[in-house]
Design a protein around this motif. Sequence first.
Motif, PDB file in Angstrom:
ATOM      1  N   ASN A   7       0.973  -1.220  -0.037  1.00 55.25           N
ATOM      2  CA  ASN A   7      -0.079   0.017   0.022  1.00 55.25           C
ATOM      3  C   ASN A   7       0.855   1.318   0.045  1.00 55.25           C
ATOM      4  OD1 ASN A   7      -2.583   1.258  -0.002  1.00 55.25           O
ATOM      5  ND2 ASN A   7      -2.183   1.812   2.064  1.00 55.25           N
ATOM      6  N   HIS A   8       2.184   1.384   0.419  1.00 58.53           N
ATOM      7  CA  HIS A   8       3.002   2.355   0.527  1.00 58.53           C
ATOM      8  C   HIS A   8       3.732   2.568  -1.096  1.00 58.53           C
ATOM      9  CE1 HIS A   8       2.756   3.275   4.463  1.00 58.53           C
ATOM     10  NE2 HIS A   8       3.276   2.069   4.983  1.00 58.53           N
ATOM     11  N   ASN A   9       3.337   1.652  -1.889  1.00 58.82           N
ATOM     12  CA  ASN A   9       3.980   1.704  -3.388  1.00 58.82           C
ATOM     13  C   ASN A   9       2.984   2.330  -4.333  1.00 58.82           C
ATOM     14  OD1 ASN A   9       5.309   1.113  -5.680  1.00 58.82           O
ATOM     15  ND2 ASN A   9       5.283  -0.788  -5.692  1.00 58.82           N
ATOM     16  N   GLU A  10       3.426   3.709  -4.104  1.00 55.42           N
ATOM     17  CA  GLU A  10       2.214   4.544  -4.944  1.00 55.42           C
ATOM     18  C   GLU A  10       2.441   4.392  -6.398  1.00 55.42           C
ATOM     19  OE1 GLU A  10      -0.029   6.351  -3.659  1.00 55.42           O
ATOM     20  OE2 GLU A  10       0.260   5.843  -1.460  1.00 55.42           O
ATOM     21  N   PRO A  11       3.578   4.428  -6.878  1.00 52.00           N
ATOM     22  CA  PRO A  11       3.604   4.331  -8.453  1.00 52.00           C
ATOM     23  C   PRO A  11       3.098   3.085  -9.030  1.00 52.00           C
ATOM     24  CG  PRO A  11       5.892   4.819  -7.518  1.00 52.00           C
ATOM     25  CD  PRO A  11       5.108   4.486  -6.303  1.00 52.00           C
ATOM     26  N   SER A  12       2.918   1.907  -8.164  1.00 48.41           N
ATOM     27  CA  SER A  12       2.392   0.582  -8.552  1.00 48.41           C
ATOM     28  C   SER A  12       0.885   0.837  -8.348  1.00 48.41           C
ATOM     29  CB  SER A  12       2.781  -0.472  -7.556  1.00 48.41           C
ATOM     30  OG  SER A  12       1.952  -1.805  -7.984  1.00 48.41           O
ATOM     31  N   LYS A  13       0.248   1.607  -7.434  1.00 51.62           N
ATOM     32  CA  LYS A  13      -1.066   1.908  -7.360  1.00 51.62           C
ATOM     33  C   LYS A  13      -1.614   3.053  -8.453  1.00 51.62           C
ATOM     34  CE  LYS A  13      -2.337   2.940  -3.142  1.00 51.62           C
ATOM     35  NZ  LYS A  13      -2.228   3.593  -1.740  1.00 51.62           N
ATOM     36  N   ARG A  14      -0.681   3.670  -8.873  1.00 52.63           N
ATOM     37  CA  ARG A  14      -1.259   4.627 -10.226  1.00 52.63           C
ATOM     38  C   ARG A  14      -1.059   3.773 -11.401  1.00 52.63           C
ATOM     39  NH1 ARG A  14       2.065   8.363  -7.212  1.00 52.63           N
ATOM     40  NH2 ARG A  14       4.010   7.871  -8.756  1.00 52.63           N
ATOM     41  N   ALA A  15      -0.189   2.796 -11.329  1.00 56.53           N
ATOM     42  CA  ALA A  15      -0.006   2.133 -12.672  1.00 56.53           C
ATOM     43  C   ALA A  15      -1.300   1.088 -12.754  1.00 56.53           C
ATOM     44  CB  ALA A  15       1.070   1.297 -12.692  1.00 56.53           C
ATOM     45  N   ALA A  16      -1.806   0.402 -11.616  1.00 52.55           N
ATOM     46  CA  ALA A  16      -2.964  -0.283 -11.798  1.00 52.55           C
ATOM     47  C   ALA A  16      -4.124   0.393 -12.060  1.00 52.55           C
ATOM     48  CB  ALA A  16      -3.107  -0.951 -10.207  1.00 52.55           C
ATOM     49  N   GLU A  17      -3.975   1.465 -11.483  1.00 50.29           N
ATOM     50  CA  GLU A  17      -5.470   2.303 -11.847  1.00 50.29           C
ATOM     51  C   GLU A  17      -5.464   2.889 -13.414  1.00 50.29           C
ATOM     52  OE1 GLU A  17      -5.462   5.211  -8.853  1.00 50.29           O
ATOM     53  OE2 GLU A  17      -6.121   3.930  -7.261  1.00 50.29           O
ATOM     54  N   ARG A  18      -4.275   3.190 -13.832  1.00 43.77           N
ATOM     55  CA  ARG A  18      -4.219   3.508 -15.129  1.00 43.77           C
ATOM     56  C   ARG A  18      -4.464   2.398 -16.298  1.00 43.77           C
ATOM     57  NH1 ARG A  18      -0.191   2.901 -18.877  1.00 43.77           N
ATOM     58  NH2 ARG A  18      -0.319   4.372 -20.976  1.00 43.77           N
ATOM     59  N   PHE A  19      -4.113   1.033 -15.785  1.00 41.56           N
ATOM     60  CA  PHE A  19      -4.449   0.005 -16.571  1.00 41.56           C
ATOM     61  C   PHE A  19      -5.698  -0.574 -16.555  1.00 41.56           C
ATOM     62  CE2 PHE A  19       0.524  -1.296 -16.019  1.00 41.56           C
ATOM     63  CZ  PHE A  19       0.914  -0.595 -16.852  1.00 41.56           C
ATOM     64  N   GLY A  20      -6.458   0.066 -15.523  1.00 44.82           N
ATOM     65  CA  GLY A  20      -7.932  -0.295 -15.629  1.00 44.82           C
ATOM     66  C   GLY A  20      -8.174  -1.318 -14.565  1.00 44.82           C
ATOM     67  N   PHE A  21      -7.461  -1.657 -13.808  1.00 44.72           N
ATOM     68  CA  PHE A  21      -7.953  -2.396 -12.642  1.00 44.72           C
ATOM     69  C   PHE A  21      -8.441  -1.461 -11.701  1.00 44.72           C
ATOM     70  CE2 PHE A  21      -4.290  -4.457 -14.154  1.00 44.72           C
ATOM     71  CZ  PHE A  21      -4.376  -6.039 -13.873  1.00 44.72           C
ATOM     72  N   LYS A  22      -9.550  -2.033 -11.007  1.00 44.99           N
ATOM     73  CA  LYS A  22     -10.559  -1.414 -10.119  1.00 44.99           C
ATOM     74  C   LYS A  22      -9.856  -1.589  -8.591  1.00 44.99           C
ATOM     75  CE  LYS A  22     -13.276  -0.119 -13.104  1.00 44.99           C
ATOM     76  NZ  LYS A  22     -14.685  -0.833 -13.402  1.00 44.99           N
ATOM     77  N   PHE A  23      -9.906  -0.774  -7.781  1.00 44.84           N
ATOM     78  CA  PHE A  23      -9.381  -0.823  -6.444  1.00 44.84           C
ATOM     79  C   PHE A  23     -10.401  -1.633  -5.729  1.00 44.84           C
ATOM     80  CE2 PHE A  23      -9.399   1.175  -2.154  1.00 44.84           C
ATOM     81  CZ  PHE A  23      -8.097   0.557  -1.675  1.00 44.84           C
ATOM     82  N   GLU A  24     -10.217  -2.487  -4.899  1.00 48.85           N
ATOM     83  CA  GLU A  24     -11.043  -3.274  -4.085  1.00 48.85           C
ATOM     84  C   GLU A  24     -10.745  -2.956  -2.485  1.00 48.85           C
ATOM     85  OE1 GLU A  24     -12.263  -6.980  -6.907  1.00 48.85           O
ATOM     86  OE2 GLU A  24     -10.394  -7.429  -5.583  1.00 48.85           O
ATOM     87  N   GLY A  25      -9.916  -2.627  -2.059  1.00 50.37           N
ATOM     88  CA  GLY A  25      -9.381  -2.335  -0.774  1.00 50.37           C
ATOM     89  C   GLY A  25      -8.216  -2.903  -0.109  1.00 50.37           C
ATOM     90  N   ILE A  26      -7.773  -2.677   1.166  1.00 50.10           N
ATOM     91  CA  ILE A  26      -6.500  -2.843   1.793  1.00 50.10           C
ATOM     92  C   ILE A  26      -6.466  -4.271   2.808  1.00 50.10           C
ATOM     93  CG2 ILE A  26      -4.804  -2.035   3.135  1.00 50.10           C
ATOM     94  CD1 ILE A  26      -5.172  -0.461   0.643  1.00 50.10           C
ATOM     95  N   PHE A  27      -5.924  -4.931   2.492  1.00 48.69           N
ATOM     96  CA  PHE A  27      -5.509  -6.116   3.481  1.00 48.69           C
ATOM     97  C   PHE A  27      -4.725  -5.572   4.471  1.00 48.69           C
ATOM     98  CE2 PHE A  27      -7.437 -10.563   1.771  1.00 48.69           C
ATOM     99  CZ  PHE A  27      -8.483  -9.795   1.028  1.00 48.69           C
ATOM    100  N   ARG A  28      -5.159  -5.302   5.766  1.00 51.29           N
ATOM    101  CA  ARG A  28      -4.058  -4.923   6.542  1.00 51.29           C
ATOM    102  C   ARG A  28      -3.221  -6.108   7.173  1.00 51.29           C
ATOM    103  NH1 ARG A  28      -7.870  -2.052  11.067  1.00 51.29           N
ATOM    104  NH2 ARG A  28      -9.024  -4.268  10.621  1.00 51.29           N
ATOM    105  N   GLN A  29      -2.145  -5.498   7.385  1.00 51.22           N
ATOM    106  CA  GLN A  29      -1.159  -6.475   8.076  1.00 51.22           C
ATOM    107  C   GLN A  29      -1.058  -7.929   7.294  1.00 51.22           C
ATOM    108  OE1 GLN A  29      -0.826  -4.539  12.606  1.00 51.22           O
ATOM    109  NE2 GLN A  29      -1.184  -6.992  12.611  1.00 51.22           N
ATOM    110  N   HIS A  30      -1.140  -7.979   6.031  1.00 51.97           N
ATOM    111  CA  HIS A  30      -1.257  -8.869   4.890  1.00 51.97           C
ATOM    112  C   HIS A  30      -0.009 -10.000   5.099  1.00 51.97           C
ATOM    113  CE1 HIS A  30      -1.735 -10.647   0.855  1.00 51.97           C
ATOM    114  NE2 HIS A  30      -2.196 -11.380   1.627  1.00 51.97           N
ATOM    115  N   MET A  31       1.210  -9.256   5.282  1.00 51.57           N
ATOM    116  CA  MET A  31       2.571  -9.804   5.170  1.00 51.57           C
ATOM    117  C   MET A  31       3.603  -9.096   5.899  1.00 51.57           C
ATOM    118  SD  MET A  31       2.774 -10.606   0.742  1.00 51.57           S
ATOM    119  CE  MET A  31       1.547 -11.261  -0.025  1.00 51.57           C
ATOM    120  N   VAL A  32       4.673  -9.892   6.012  1.00 55.16           N
ATOM    121  CA  VAL A  32       5.932  -9.341   6.813  1.00 55.16           C
ATOM    122  C   VAL A  32       6.992  -9.159   5.226  1.00 55.16           C
ATOM    123  CG1 VAL A  32       7.595  -9.590   8.101  1.00 55.16           C
ATOM    124  CG2 VAL A  32       5.463 -10.010   8.878  1.00 55.16           C
TER     125      VAL A  32
END
Length: 227
Positions: free
Chosen positions: A149-174
Amino acid sequence: MTENLRDWKPRPRPERIVLEGNYVRLEPLDAAMHGERLFDMATAEDAEGRFRWLFDTKPQTRADFQPWLDKSAASNDPLFFVVIDKASGKMAGRQTLMRIDPAHGVIEIGNIYWSDIVSRRPAATEAQFLFTRYIFELGYRRYEWKCNNHNEPSKRAAERFGFKFEGIFRQHMVAKGENRDTAWYSIIDTEWPALRRAYEAWLDPANFDAAGQQKRRLEDFRTEFGT
């Protein structure tokens, strides 16, 4: 209205095939064929920053790189492809199809490392497009993009590519000794026909001037085609 899936059958697994575009070619990773060029790319001057959000790290020596190379070439999930820039013939990146779930028709793109040869250029968009087209042609219902979720360039790319945001999985991984909250995005099969038209219109060589600059944005075509 609930979709009737009584006749649903598991989808075929993606295969190690070449996916050909106008700007890039995606080839299944082959340790012998691609190893040296992948190492050169992974140790380029700007590589450290590009590894920031990946689970693997920049290799220090060619010998250090070999175990990752052997494991990745043999893996069926993630299934690794390399990105070849067709204009130069150079190695330009790598990406995977992963978390492959034929039973439910779900698949994810991940492990993306695009060098500056293609990053933020038509070639990167086409590399993503070739995966998307392939998996929906196989009959998958859902195509996912996930990132820190801190990877802002990846999030912008996903939205540009047409992926729909679905939410945040908190504490998903280490990840690399840090907490990772994961942002989830998806494209589903009913969205793909219009989105495909937008991609094809944007990737058309007529959409770029002599300097390679876009005339219209992908977002403009997405609006036009209702995505």
